[in-house]
Design a protein around this motif. Structure first.
Motif, mmCIF file in Angstrom:
data_model
loop_
_atom_site.group_PDB
_atom_site.id
_atom_site.type_symbol
_atom_site.label_atom_id
_atom_site.label_comp_id
_atom_site.label_asym_id
_atom_site.label_seq_id
_atom_site.Cartn_x
_atom_site.Cartn_y
_atom_site.Cartn_z
ATOM 1 N N LEU A 35 0.843 -1.187 0.000
ATOM 2 C CA LEU A 35 0.000 0.000 0.000
ATOM 3 C C LEU A 35 0.882 1.242 0.000
ATOM 4 O O LEU A 35 2.003 1.209 0.539
ATOM 5 N N ASP A 65 -4.839 1.592 5.887
ATOM 6 C CA ASP A 65 -5.844 0.864 5.109
ATOM 7 C C ASP A 65 -5.516 -0.618 4.945
ATOM 8 O O ASP A 65 -6.252 -1.335 4.262
ATOM 9 N N VAL A 87 -6.316 -4.848 1.218
ATOM 10 C CA VAL A 87 -6.746 -3.453 1.243
ATOM 11 C C VAL A 87 -8.170 -3.377 1.788
ATOM 12 O O VAL A 87 -9.049 -4.148 1.381
ATOM 13 N N ASP A 90 -13.308 0.185 1.542
ATOM 14 C CA ASP A 90 -13.434 1.553 1.030
ATOM 15 C C ASP A 90 -12.168 2.000 0.314
ATOM 16 O O ASP A 90 -12.227 2.731 -0.684
ATOM 17 N N ALA A 91 -11.030 1.555 0.820
ATOM 18 C CA ALA A 91 -9.766 1.930 0.192
ATOM 19 C C ALA A 91 -9.600 1.257 -1.156
ATOM 20 O O ALA A 91 -8.934 1.802 -2.051
ATOM 21 N N GLN A 92 -10.183 0.073 -1.346
ATOM 22 C CA GLN A 92 -10.144 -0.552 -2.668
ATOM 23 C C GLN A 92 -10.846 0.318 -3.693
ATOM 24 O O GLN A 92 -10.379 0.467 -4.833
ATOM 25 N N ARG A 94 -11.200 3.596 -3.578
ATOM 26 C CA ARG A 94 -10.345 4.762 -3.831
ATOM 27 C C ARG A 94 -9.142 4.374 -4.686
ATOM 28 O O ARG A 94 -8.693 5.148 -5.539
ATOM 29 N N TRP A 95 -8.608 3.188 -4.444
ATOM 30 C CA TRP A 95 -7.483 2.679 -5.241
ATOM 31 C C TRP A 95 -7.866 2.638 -6.721
ATOM 32 O O TRP A 95 -7.142 3.140 -7.587
#
Length: 406
Positions: A35, A65, A87, A90-92, A94-95
């Motif tokens: 990350l 994350d 991950v 939610d971060a996935q 955004r990724w």
């Protein structure tokens, strides 16, 4: 650096393909299982001229994350199917949005302000991150054990269970934990349809043998029931078909009496939805080159006389004028490589008022977007959907219209 060498590094930005970027003594390193902001111990897996690939085998300083992957096979050196299990959900999203934005700028030629105006984001679909995949193709190793492939490898990793597979697929006696062996097969294809059909097909030397379930499966989407050969293409997320149809109709707004093209139309999902909107006074032309897709479209759309199914490659149908304007609405759903400049030019020449571009690869979408923009078109709206949770893949639906971006 050399293969198998281990090096400590600090991870920087997200890159396409489920990687992050790092640098060691000026050398670019694409790192999986990492990350941004993390300090990791990475093991080099490939050395190329100008860059190397590596896996984060130990995390020395974790990002906020980071989560523990739910699947024991989603780790370096094991299954390569899930890129982002480490991950947070939610971060996935955004990724994936960051990857889309980067490709729109680098390949599509947009600037930061244009991306801000589009509001580039990726939406989750109902059902969560596990148990969603309704079609799973397992590879078979030399011992006859079914499994999944390592990342960028033909090596089969025998597994006990695939956690992103539909629950009905997880219960099938296919994997080694059930004692199943496939000595004559090179792959095992499994299906759990949205209408309750479950099937298993063994693949060997280009031949498919039905092992379990019906030869044809039923799917429900766009307020219709579909009958498909078990090996035919269909969206693998149960909510994907209706989500994409809804986006295409919302963005293009087909009107009664209009003419529409459904290019790379498959079994006719978008053609059926377009036909309902344009009505008996309109016309929908579907173009598909795969024989099973053409047969499925002709069977499933037989009750819609305003739909014509053309068996041809899209670029050939356009260049040889098998498909000619005028046309009002075009749905463009090309394979992962994209439509290409020739197809884009022919679509623009036909003069539609709107094109809905359904893309499974942001890079290909960016390249084709650049061609549309060079021809005076603009990207008026963009939707991103997480059709493939836990993986690096993302689906886009873009609305392209003629006119100056200013």
């Amino acid at each position: 650096m050399e293969e198998a060498e281990r090096v400590e590094l600090t991870v920087a930005a997200i890159a396409p393909g489920g990687h992050c970027v790092a640098r060691v003594a000026g050398q670019v390193v694409f790192v999986r299982h990492a990350l941004p902001g993390e300090r990791v111990l990475a093991e080099v897996t490939e050395v190329h001229r100008g860059f190397v690939r590596a896996d984060a085998v130990a995390v020395l300083e974790a990002a906020p994350d980071r989560v523990t992957p739910p699947c024991p096979y989603a780790r370096p050196g094991r299954c390569g199917g899930c890129d982002l299990q480490h991950v947070a959900p939610d971060a996935q999203l955004r990724w994936k949005a960051a990857v889309v934005r980067e490709q729109l700028i680098r390949l599509g030629g947009l600037d930061e302000a244009a991306c801000d105006a589009l509001g580039v984001r990726v939406e989750a679909l109902p059902g969560g991150q596990l148990g969603w995949r309704s079609r799973v193709r397992y590879a078979v190793d030399a011992a006859g054990r079914a499994g999944l492939l390592k990342h960028r490898s033909h090596e089969v990793v025998p597994i006990d269970r695939c956690l992103i597979a539909h629950p009905a697929i997880q219960e099938l006696p296919v994997l080694p934990a059930t004692g199943a062996r496939w000595p004559q097969a090179e792959a095992v294809q499994t299906v759990a349809s949205s209408d309750g059909d479950v099937a298993v097909v063994a693949v060997a030397a280009g031949r498919t043998d039905l092992v379990r379930g019906p030869e044809r499966v039923r799917e429900r989407a766009a307020d219709r029931q579909w009958q498909l050969p078990v090996s035919s293409f269909w969206q693998v997320h149960p909510a994907a078909a209706d989500t994409l149809v809804g986006a295409v109709l919302e963005l293009t707004g087909p009107r009664p009496g209009e003419r529409a093209w459904d290019l790379y139309g498959g079994a006719g999902l978008f053609a059926a939805a377009l036909a309902e909107r344009v009505g008996s006074g309109g016309r929908v032309t579907l173009v598909e080159s795969a024989g099973d897709g053409v047969a499925a479209a002709r069977e499933n759309l037989g009750d819609l006389p305003q739909v014509e199914v053309v068996s041809a490659r899209v670029e050939r149908a356009l260049s040889r004028r098998r498909l000619t304007g005028p046309v009002d609405v075009v749905v463009l759903d090309p394979p992962r490589a994209g439509a290409g400049a020739g197809v884009v030019r022919d679509i623009v020449a036909a003069g539609p008022r709107a094109v809905a571009y359904v893309a499974c690869d942001p890079a290909a979408f960016g390249r084709d977007l650049r061609v549309f923009r060079d021809l005076g078109w603009r990207l008026a709206a963009l939707r991103g959907y997480d059709l493939f949770p836990m993986t690096q893949h993302v689906e886009l639906v873009g609305l392209l219209v003629p006119g100056d971006e200013r």
